[in-house]
Write an enzyme that holds these catalytic residues in place. Structure first.
Site, PDB file in Angstrom:
ATOM      1  N   ASP A 160     -44.222 -48.306 -92.051  1.00 20.07           N
ATOM      2  CA  ASP A 160     -43.833 -47.308 -93.556  1.00 20.07           C
ATOM      3  C   ASP A 160     -43.211 -47.668 -94.262  1.00 20.07           C
ATOM      4  O   ASP A 160     -43.789 -48.046 -96.044  1.00 20.07           O
ATOM      5  CB  ASP A 160     -42.907 -46.734 -92.603  1.00 20.07           C
ATOM      6  CG  ASP A 160     -43.816 -45.532 -92.048  1.00 20.07           C
ATOM      7  OD1 ASP A 160     -44.998 -45.305 -92.567  1.00 20.07           O
ATOM      8  OD2 ASP A 160     -43.487 -45.458 -90.982  1.00 20.07           O
ATOM      9  N   HIS A 188     -42.765 -40.549 -88.423  1.00 16.27           N
ATOM     10  CA  HIS A 188     -43.308 -41.158 -89.210  1.00 16.27           C
ATOM     11  C   HIS A 188     -44.908 -40.574 -89.300  1.00 16.27           C
ATOM     12  O   HIS A 188     -45.995 -40.352 -87.683  1.00 16.27           O
ATOM     13  CB  HIS A 188     -43.730 -42.909 -87.215  1.00 16.27           C
ATOM     14  CG  HIS A 188     -45.149 -42.973 -88.051  1.00 16.27           C
ATOM     15  ND1 HIS A 188     -45.901 -44.424 -89.280  1.00 16.27           N
ATOM     16  CD2 HIS A 188     -46.339 -43.301 -87.491  1.00 16.27           C
ATOM     17  CE1 HIS A 188     -46.105 -44.798 -89.143  1.00 16.27           C
ATOM     18  NE2 HIS A 188     -47.372 -44.430 -87.883  1.00 16.27           N
TER      19      HIS A 188
HETATM   20  N1  LIG Z   1     -46.285 -46.012 -85.230  1.00 15.96           N
HETATM   21  C1  LIG Z   1     -47.304 -47.238 -86.163  1.00 15.96           C
HETATM   22  O1  LIG Z   1     -46.682 -47.244 -87.538  1.00 15.96           O
HETATM   23  C2  LIG Z   1     -48.431 -46.655 -85.853  1.00 15.96           C
HETATM   24  C3  LIG Z   1     -49.087 -46.464 -84.781  1.00 15.96           C
HETATM   25  N2  LIG Z   1     -50.393 -46.528 -84.434  1.00 15.96           N
HETATM   26  C4  LIG Z   1     -50.004 -46.543 -82.996  1.00 15.96           C
HETATM   27  O2  LIG Z   1     -50.690 -47.920 -82.056  1.00 15.96           O
HETATM   28  C5  LIG Z   1     -51.517 -46.824 -81.070  1.00 15.96           C
HETATM   29  C6  LIG Z   1     -52.015 -47.715 -80.772  1.00 15.96           C
HETATM   30  O3  LIG Z   1     -53.162 -48.476 -81.302  1.00 15.96           O
HETATM   31  P1  LIG Z   1     -54.232 -49.458 -81.053  1.00 15.96           P
HETATM   32  O4  LIG Z   1     -54.558 -50.338 -80.985  1.00 15.96           O
HETATM   33  O5  LIG Z   1     -55.013 -49.830 -82.602  1.00 15.96           O
HETATM   34  O6  LIG Z   1     -55.540 -48.252 -80.231  1.00 15.96           O
HETATM   35  P2  LIG Z   1     -56.382 -48.949 -79.262  1.00 15.96           P
HETATM   36  O7  LIG Z   1     -57.163 -48.066 -78.975  1.00 15.96           O
HETATM   37  O8  LIG Z   1     -57.296 -50.009 -79.960  1.00 15.96           O
HETATM   38  O9  LIG Z   1     -55.189 -49.238 -78.409  1.00 15.96           O
HETATM   39  C7  LIG Z   1     -54.818 -48.287 -77.042  1.00 15.96           C
HETATM   40  C8  LIG Z   1     -54.832 -49.572 -75.846  1.00 15.96           C
HETATM   41  O10 LIG Z   1     -54.018 -48.481 -74.943  1.00 15.96           O
HETATM   42  C9  LIG Z   1     -54.832 -48.484 -73.629  1.00 15.96           C
HETATM   43  N3  LIG Z   1     -53.541 -47.642 -73.366  1.00 15.96           N
HETATM   44  C10 LIG Z   1     -54.130 -46.009 -73.382  1.00 15.96           C
HETATM   45  N4  LIG Z   1     -53.877 -45.218 -72.403  1.00 15.96           N
HETATM   46  C11 LIG Z   1     -52.676 -45.939 -71.593  1.00 15.96           C
HETATM   47  C12 LIG Z   1     -52.285 -46.248 -70.865  1.00 15.96           C
HETATM   48  N5  LIG Z   1     -51.329 -44.788 -70.503  1.00 15.96           N
HETATM   49  N6  LIG Z   1     -51.046 -47.049 -70.255  1.00 15.96           N
HETATM   50  C13 LIG Z   1     -51.670 -48.503 -70.980  1.00 15.96           C
HETATM   51  N7  LIG Z   1     -52.549 -48.753 -72.252  1.00 15.96           N
HETATM   52  C14 LIG Z   1     -53.089 -47.577 -72.231  1.00 15.96           C
HETATM   53  C15 LIG Z   1     -55.896 -48.728 -74.714  1.00 15.96           C
HETATM   54  O11 LIG Z   1     -57.084 -49.298 -73.059  1.00 15.96           O
HETATM   55  C16 LIG Z   1     -56.296 -49.473 -75.185  1.00 15.96           C
HETATM   56  O12 LIG Z   1     -56.354 -50.513 -74.308  1.00 15.96           O
HETATM   57  C17 LIG Z   1     -52.169 -45.659 -81.448  1.00 15.96           C
HETATM   58  O13 LIG Z   1     -51.603 -44.614 -80.940  1.00 15.96           O
HETATM   59  C18 LIG Z   1     -52.187 -45.692 -83.262  1.00 15.96           C
HETATM   60  O14 LIG Z   1     -52.352 -44.431 -83.652  1.00 15.96           O
HETATM   61  C19 LIG Z   1     -51.435 -47.698 -85.538  1.00 15.96           C
HETATM   62  C20 LIG Z   1     -50.360 -48.159 -86.760  1.00 15.96           C
HETATM   63  C21 LIG Z   1     -49.580 -47.579 -86.604  1.00 15.96           C
HETATM   64  O1  LIG Z   2     -52.151 -43.169 -89.399  1.00 15.44           O
HETATM   65  C1  LIG Z   2     -52.306 -43.806 -88.283  1.00 15.44           C
HETATM   66  O2  LIG Z   2     -53.018 -42.849 -87.184  1.00 15.44           O
HETATM   67  C2  LIG Z   2     -52.379 -44.518 -87.645  1.00 15.44           C
HETATM   68  C3  LIG Z   2     -51.071 -44.812 -88.064  1.00 15.44           C
HETATM   69  O3  LIG Z   2     -49.728 -44.535 -87.722  1.00 15.44           O
HETATM   70  C4  LIG Z   2     -50.050 -45.808 -89.311  1.00 15.44           C
HETATM   71  O4  LIG Z   2     -51.109 -46.552 -90.128  1.00 15.44           O
HETATM   72  O5  LIG Z   2     -49.650 -45.306 -90.071  1.00 15.44           O
END
Ligand SMILES: NC(=O)C1=CN([C@@H]2O[C@H](COP(=O)(O)OP(=O)(O)OC[C@H]3O[C@@H](n4cnc5c(N)ncnc54)[C@H](O)[C@@H]3O)[C@@H](O)[C@H]2O)C=CC1
Ligand SMILES: O=C([O-])CC(=O)C(=O)O
Length: 330
Positions: A160, A188
């Site tokens: 952010d 967030h």
């Molecule tokens: N804080 C932030 O600024 C942001 C947070 N996110 C969050 O990050 C997370 C991951 O996003 P992506 O990589 O795009 O998702 P994705 O779906 O591509 O990957 C998530 C991975 O986590 C694995 N997974 C699910 N449960 C699990 C567990 N219990 N233990 C280990 N691995 C597990 C899945 O198998 C998958 O490979 C989401 O919750 C998303 O909303 C995404 C962007 C920004």
């Molecule tokens: O918005 C979402 O779900 C993924 C995220 O946290 C971001 O891009 O900031």
């Protein structure tokens, strides 16, 4: 003599963010160009096959700093002796979902992982939660980890902050490096408050340089708050490379210090500063030195900012009450 490798655990390692993050950690961007790392990757059992492919690619990069890679579907194994844990694995938000919808779906993951960290990680473990809803997931993990000091649990709002800096730099036509001390407050989520009142551009107060309060209120704040949703809309999937980049920035600065780079934004356990209820994992402006973060103190908060900070803290309080009701925290 080369430094001994640091064990870095990453969950959700076969996911979208993982695919950007792991290569940057292994190349030295997380802990610096002289620090070898061992990657300890956690995935759910069905994703271990895909993870094997990612590991093959890591091998094929022949990174000089990558001293080893392990994979597991057992958090107790993946977190063994880890000094840094990046908790990325969770179900991402899809179109139309708000972060609150994810509380129940993802909350249970973080009780198990908090306990596994508590039982197996190194004494100096530092945890960054990226998986959403990141602040409250960090709270759940923290509350499930009695052996780990509470302040070692943080959640990511650096994305952010980076988004906000880029918006300001674009608005006034300066490089992002000219924009400093831009704090994100709160959750967030869409209630987060990107604060321009303390930011500077080229050493001058940002609001003077921008000279357009309407832009700040009507464009800047909503754009930053809704950027995640805008990316999902455009890409059909949530931010991944930018999220990985922000995770690198967060841990790099926490471990190696913010130096003279100004403040950064981290969601950290509140000590009651700025009226944010104690214990909530809320974003604040912080500086880091010696591997410790500290909340920047003494900032003047006007009525506009007060209302925004309180609204986001209230949302975090509601999330805490909801996960308490679900029995995920005591
Ligand atoms: N804080 C932030 O600024 C942001 C947070 N996110 C969050 O990050 C997370 C991951 O996003 P992506 O990589 O795009 O998702 P994705 O779906 O591509 O990957 C998530 C991975 O986590 C694995 N997974 C699910 N449960 C699990 C567990 N219990 N233990 C280990 N691995 C597990 C899945 O198998 C998958 O490979 C989401 O919750 C998303 O909303 C995404 C962007 C920004
Ligand atoms: O918005 C979402 O779900 C993924 C995220 O946290 C971001 O891009 O900031």
């Amino acid at each position: 003599m080369p430094a001994s490798p640091v064990r870095v655990a990453v969950t959700g390692a076969a996911g979208q963010i993982g695919y950007s993050l792991l290569f940057r950690i292994a190349s030295g961007q997380l802990l610096g160009p002289d620090q070898p790392v061992i990657l300890q990757l956690l995935e759910v059992t069905p994703a271990l096959g895909a993870l094997r492919g990612v590991v093959m690619e890591l091998e094929d990069c022949a990174f000089p700093l990558l001293a080893g890679v392990t994979t597991s579907d057992d958090a107790n194994v993946a977190f063994g002796d880890a000094e840094i844990a990046l908790l990325v694995g969770a179900r991402p938000r899809s179109k139309g979902m708000e972060r609150k919808d994810l509380l129940e779906a993802n909350g249970a993951i973080f009780t198990v992982q908090g306990k596994a960290l508590s039982d197996n990680a190194a004494a100096g473990i530092r945890v960054l939660v990226v998986g959403n809803p990141a602040n409250t997931n960090a709270l759940i993990a923290q509350q499930s980890a009695p052996n780990i000091p509470a302040e070692r649990f943080t959640a990511m709002t650096r994305l952010d902050q980076n988004r906000a800096k880029a918006q300001v730099a674009g608005k006034v036509g300066v490089p992002v490096t000219e924009v400093r001390d831009l704090a994100i407050w709160g959750n967030h989520s869409a209630t987060q408050y990107p604060d321009l009142f303390h930011a500077t551009v080229g050493g001058r107060p940002a609001m003077d340089v921008i000279g357009d309060r309407t832009w700040m209120e009507k464009e800047f704040i909503p754009t930053v708050q809704q950027r995640g949703a805008a990316i999902i809309e455009a890409r059909g999937a949530s931010s991944a490379a930018s999220a990985a980049s922000a995770a690198i920035d967060h841990v790099h600065d926490w471990v190696l210090g913010t130096g003279d780079g100004g403040w950064v934004s981290m969601a950290v356990p509140s000590d009651g500063s700025y009226g944010v209820p104690e214990g909530l994992i809320s974003s604040f402006p912080v500086t880091c030195a010696g591997g410790q973060w500290s909340i920047v103190q003494g900032l003047e908060i006007d009525e506009f900012s007060r209302g925004r900070i309180d609204a986001s803290a209230a949302e975090l309080g509601e999330e805490r009450a909801a996960v308490r009701e679900l029995g995920l925290i005591g």
